[in-house]
Design a protein around this motif. Sequence first.
Motif, PDB file in Angstrom:
ATOM      1  N   PHE A 249       0.822  -1.215   0.000  1.00  0.00           N
ATOM      2  CA  PHE A 249       0.000   0.000   0.000  1.00  0.00           C
ATOM      3  C   PHE A 249       0.852   1.260   0.000  1.00  0.00           C
ATOM      4  O   PHE A 249       0.610   2.195  -0.774  1.00  0.00           O
ATOM      5  CB  PHE A 249      -0.941   0.023   1.209  1.00  0.00           C
ATOM      6  CG  PHE A 249      -1.615   1.363   1.394  1.00  0.00           C
ATOM      7  CD1 PHE A 249      -2.682   1.736   0.598  1.00  0.00           C
ATOM      8  CD2 PHE A 249      -1.142   2.266   2.345  1.00  0.00           C
ATOM      9  CE1 PHE A 249      -3.291   2.985   0.741  1.00  0.00           C
ATOM     10  CE2 PHE A 249      -1.742   3.513   2.494  1.00  0.00           C
ATOM     11  CZ  PHE A 249      -2.809   3.864   1.693  1.00  0.00           C
ATOM     12  N   ALA A 250       1.850   1.323   0.850  1.00  0.00           N
ATOM     13  CA  ALA A 250       2.668   2.531   0.945  1.00  0.00           C
ATOM     14  C   ALA A 250       3.350   2.832  -0.386  1.00  0.00           C
ATOM     15  O   ALA A 250       3.434   3.994  -0.804  1.00  0.00           O
ATOM     16  CB  ALA A 250       3.699   2.389   2.062  1.00  0.00           C
ATOM     17  N   ASP A 251       3.816   1.783  -1.067  1.00  0.00           N
ATOM     18  CA  ASP A 251       4.463   1.995  -2.366  1.00  0.00           C
ATOM     19  C   ASP A 251       3.467   2.488  -3.404  1.00  0.00           C
ATOM     20  O   ASP A 251       3.770   3.396  -4.191  1.00  0.00           O
ATOM     21  CB  ASP A 251       5.107   0.694  -2.850  1.00  0.00           C
ATOM     22  CG  ASP A 251       6.349   0.320  -2.034  1.00  0.00           C
ATOM     23  OD1 ASP A 251       6.930   1.225  -1.388  1.00  0.00           O
ATOM     24  OD2 ASP A 251       6.720  -0.863  -2.038  1.00  0.00           O
ATOM     25  N   VAL A 252       2.279   1.896  -3.432  1.00  0.00           N
ATOM     26  CA  VAL A 252       1.252   2.323  -4.386  1.00  0.00           C
ATOM     27  C   VAL A 252       0.854   3.766  -4.112  1.00  0.00           C
ATOM     28  O   VAL A 252       0.713   4.581  -5.038  1.00  0.00           O
ATOM     29  CB  VAL A 252       0.027   1.390  -4.324  1.00  0.00           C
ATOM     30  CG1 VAL A 252      -1.142   1.969  -5.131  1.00  0.00           C
ATOM     31  CG2 VAL A 252       0.390   0.008  -4.843  1.00  0.00           C
ATOM     32  N   HIS A 253       0.672   4.101  -2.855  1.00  0.00           N
ATOM     33  CA  HIS A 253       0.308   5.473  -2.506  1.00  0.00           C
ATOM     34  C   HIS A 253       1.379   6.453  -2.989  1.00  0.00           C
ATOM     35  O   HIS A 253       1.071   7.524  -3.516  1.00  0.00           O
ATOM     36  CB  HIS A 253       0.122   5.586  -0.994  1.00  0.00           C
ATOM     37  CG  HIS A 253      -0.536   6.858  -0.550  1.00  0.00           C
ATOM     38  ND1 HIS A 253       0.142   8.054  -0.460  1.00  0.00           N
ATOM     39  CD2 HIS A 253      -1.826   7.125  -0.189  1.00  0.00           C
ATOM     40  CE1 HIS A 253      -0.681   8.997  -0.055  1.00  0.00           C
ATOM     41  NE2 HIS A 253      -1.887   8.471   0.126  1.00  0.00           N
ATOM     42  N   SER A 254       2.638   6.065  -2.818  1.00  0.00           N
ATOM     43  CA  SER A 254       3.736   6.931  -3.257  1.00  0.00           C
ATOM     44  C   SER A 254       3.708   7.131  -4.766  1.00  0.00           C
ATOM     45  O   SER A 254       3.957   8.244  -5.262  1.00  0.00           O
ATOM     46  CB  SER A 254       5.067   6.318  -2.826  1.00  0.00           C
ATOM     47  OG  SER A 254       6.149   7.118  -3.255  1.00  0.00           O
ATOM     48  N   VAL A 255       3.395   6.088  -5.507  1.00  0.00           N
ATOM     49  CA  VAL A 255       3.314   6.200  -6.973  1.00  0.00           C
ATOM     50  C   VAL A 255       2.200   7.157  -7.368  1.00  0.00           C
ATOM     51  O   VAL A 255       2.378   8.023  -8.235  1.00  0.00           O
ATOM     52  CB  VAL A 255       3.095   4.809  -7.610  1.00  0.00           C
ATOM     53  CG1 VAL A 255       2.774   4.950  -9.100  1.00  0.00           C
ATOM     54  CG2 VAL A 255       4.317   3.927  -7.412  1.00  0.00           C
ATOM     55  N   VAL A 256       1.030   7.019  -6.754  1.00  0.00           N
ATOM     56  CA  VAL A 256      -0.100   7.890  -7.086  1.00  0.00           C
ATOM     57  C   VAL A 256       0.221   9.339  -6.743  1.00  0.00           C
ATOM     58  O   VAL A 256      -0.073  10.260  -7.518  1.00  0.00           O
ATOM     59  CB  VAL A 256      -1.380   7.419  -6.360  1.00  0.00           C
ATOM     60  CG1 VAL A 256      -2.510   8.423  -6.544  1.00  0.00           C
ATOM     61  CG2 VAL A 256      -1.800   6.050  -6.867  1.00  0.00           C
ATOM     62  N   ARG A 257       0.841   9.530  -5.597  1.00  0.00           N
ATOM     63  CA  ARG A 257       1.206  10.893  -5.208  1.00  0.00           C
ATOM     64  C   ARG A 257       2.200  11.497  -6.194  1.00  0.00           C
ATOM     65  O   ARG A 257       2.079  12.665  -6.591  1.00  0.00           O
ATOM     66  CB  ARG A 257       1.778  10.882  -3.797  1.00  0.00           C
ATOM     67  CG  ARG A 257       2.014  12.253  -3.198  1.00  0.00           C
ATOM     68  CD  ARG A 257       2.324  12.138  -1.728  1.00  0.00           C
ATOM     69  NE  ARG A 257       2.580  13.442  -1.136  1.00  0.00           N
ATOM     70  CZ  ARG A 257       2.803  13.648   0.155  1.00  0.00           C
ATOM     71  NH1 ARG A 257       2.789  12.634   0.995  1.00  0.00           N
ATOM     72  NH2 ARG A 257       3.025  14.871   0.615  1.00  0.00           N
ATOM     73  N   GLU A 258       3.179  10.705  -6.631  1.00  0.00           N
ATOM     74  CA  GLU A 258       4.158  11.177  -7.612  1.00  0.00           C
ATOM     75  C   GLU A 258       3.477  11.498  -8.942  1.00  0.00           C
ATOM     76  O   GLU A 258       3.825  12.478  -9.614  1.00  0.00           O
ATOM     77  CB  GLU A 258       5.234  10.116  -7.820  1.00  0.00           C
ATOM     78  CG  GLU A 258       6.323  10.519  -8.799  1.00  0.00           C
ATOM     79  CD  GLU A 258       7.345   9.417  -9.037  1.00  0.00           C
ATOM     80  OE1 GLU A 258       8.116   9.535 -10.013  1.00  0.00           O
ATOM     81  OE2 GLU A 258       7.348   8.438  -8.271  1.00  0.00           O
ATOM     82  N   ALA A 259       2.493  10.679  -9.327  1.00  0.00           N
ATOM     83  CA  ALA A 259       1.772  10.928 -10.579  1.00  0.00           C
ATOM     84  C   ALA A 259       1.026  12.252 -10.514  1.00  0.00           C
ATOM     85  O   ALA A 259       0.974  13.003 -11.502  1.00  0.00           O
ATOM     86  CB  ALA A 259       0.802   9.784 -10.854  1.00  0.00           C
ATOM     87  N   GLY A 260       0.445  12.555  -9.363  1.00  0.00           N
ATOM     88  CA  GLY A 260      -0.256  13.829  -9.205  1.00  0.00           C
ATOM     89  C   GLY A 260       0.683  15.009  -9.316  1.00  0.00           C
ATOM     90  O   GLY A 260       0.361  16.025  -9.952  1.00  0.00           O
ATOM     91  N   VAL A 261       1.860  14.885  -8.722  1.00  0.00           N
ATOM     92  CA  VAL A 261       2.857  15.956  -8.812  1.00  0.00           C
ATOM     93  C   VAL A 261       3.266  16.181 -10.259  1.00  0.00           C
ATOM     94  O   VAL A 261       3.350  17.318 -10.738  1.00  0.00           O
ATOM     95  CB  VAL A 261       4.088  15.623  -7.939  1.00  0.00           C
ATOM     96  CG1 VAL A 261       5.216  16.606  -8.214  1.00  0.00           C
ATOM     97  CG2 VAL A 261       3.717  15.645  -6.456  1.00  0.00           C
ATOM     98  N   ALA A 262       3.504  15.087 -10.983  1.00  0.00           N
ATOM     99  CA  ALA A 262       3.920  15.200 -12.388  1.00  0.00           C
ATOM    100  C   ALA A 262       2.850  15.876 -13.225  1.00  0.00           C
ATOM    101  O   ALA A 262       3.143  16.711 -14.095  1.00  0.00           O
ATOM    102  CB  ALA A 262       4.242  13.813 -12.942  1.00  0.00           C
ATOM    103  N   ALA A 263       1.586  15.522 -12.973  1.00  0.00           N
ATOM    104  CA  ALA A 263       0.496  16.118 -13.735  1.00  0.00           C
ATOM    105  C   ALA A 263       0.378  17.607 -13.457  1.00  0.00           C
ATOM    106  O   ALA A 263       0.217  18.417 -14.385  1.00  0.00           O
ATOM    107  CB  ALA A 263      -0.813  15.411 -13.410  1.00  0.00           C
ATOM    108  N   VAL A 264       0.457  17.998 -12.186  1.00  0.00           N
ATOM    109  CA  VAL A 264       0.345  19.416 -11.836  1.00  0.00           C
ATOM    110  C   VAL A 264       1.497  20.204 -12.461  1.00  0.00           C
ATOM    111  O   VAL A 264       1.299  21.324 -12.954  1.00  0.00           O
ATOM    112  CB  VAL A 264       0.318  19.590 -10.304  1.00  0.00           C
ATOM    113  CG1 VAL A 264       0.452  21.064  -9.920  1.00  0.00           C
ATOM    114  CG2 VAL A 264      -0.974  19.009  -9.725  1.00  0.00           C
ATOM    115  N   GLU A 265       2.677  19.630 -12.473  1.00  0.00           N
ATOM    116  CA  GLU A 265       3.816  20.319 -13.074  1.00  0.00           C
ATOM    117  C   GLU A 265       3.651  20.505 -14.581  1.00  0.00           C
ATOM    118  O   GLU A 265       4.271  21.390 -15.171  1.00  0.00           O
ATOM    119  CB  GLU A 265       5.108  19.546 -12.781  1.00  0.00           C
ATOM    120  CG  GLU A 265       5.536  19.621 -11.319  1.00  0.00           C
ATOM    121  CD  GLU A 265       6.785  18.814 -11.021  1.00  0.00           C
ATOM    122  OE1 GLU A 265       7.189  18.011 -11.903  1.00  0.00           O
ATOM    123  OE2 GLU A 265       7.360  18.989  -9.927  1.00  0.00           O
TER     124      GLU A 265
END
Length: 364
Positions: A249-265
């Motif tokens: 779970f922690a790894d998946v959450h980290s991936v989703v959070r990183e994806a959100g950062v990339a999209a906002v950028e």
Amino acid sequence: MTPFERRTRRVQSRLDDDDRLALSPGRSLYYLSGVDADPSDRLTLLLVPGEGDPTFVVPALEADGIRAATWVADVRPWRDGTGPDRVLDPLFGSLSPSRVFLADRMWATVSLDLRERLPEARFDLASEVLTPLRRRKDDRELDALRAAAEAADATMRDVRALGADAVGRTEADLASFVAERLESHGGTGVAFETIVAAGANGADPHHASGDRVIGAGDPVVLDFGTRVDGYVSDQTRTVVFDGDPPAAFADVHSVVREAGVAAVEAVEPGAVTGAVDRAARSVIESAGYGERFVHRTGHGVGLDVHEAPDVVAGGEVTLEPGMVFSVEPGIYLPDRFGVRIEDLVVVTEDGCERLNRTDRGWRC
């Protein structure tokens, strides 16, 4: 000139002189008139010509309230005993429009009646002329959206503060808590059915909050929003209230959070919606979860929870200042858990502004 009249005049600049825009109750009617009405068996219709002033056709028992709510001066009431034909017949008898743009969600009974009255006209959807205007928010709209987002942020802080006390509550009970806190922070109701999805229920992106009890270690997807002056908020966080989450779970959450950062950028004027989607999706695909990201990266937000522009694979809408949309990557693992993190962003002159600022981590 009120904001509503100003918008109407902008719409008219997109119409030919002999065009007509015909709106029944809904968000687009409110956008132009200021009248917040629900569809009913009594006809309410706003007719906007390509040139000149619009006309309201309304039930007599609602006429005074509509006159008080709108800038439109020509309000023509009809009575239950005679029906709307006595108003519509002379009004439409003088019309010979080449095109009529109908509200996208107009009841079929109304649209069929208009087609019978205007057999020579070409009929199109009102979104053809309204969408380019509605997707760019003015300052008044942005103020309302910011206030709605702050109400959601404040509510999420209250939810996090529950900590271990959330364990043992049902999803439905926590959804009721969310609704109460949204109201307490200045919101008006819920903008859509609140999603509280615990454990394996989180793998369903549109899960309906039910009687599942939240347990220690359960990942919980919380997706909610409210309205301020008609404009909505829409925020998602995935949290664990107490205990240790499932493996991965922690790894998946980290991936989703990183994806959100990339999209906002990737959000900036001149970029296309597909590039924002691609930025989020590439992160998730690189982590091996591409097939588990089953929806678009985002959708426009305003008077409607879902409106233009869609932030979707292959999207070709060019971003412009004033556009507001969600960024909400997610990964959904059936029978295990789901993770979604969602913020609203507004395109600015040189990038974007996040409207949601609460903690995006999973620990409470």
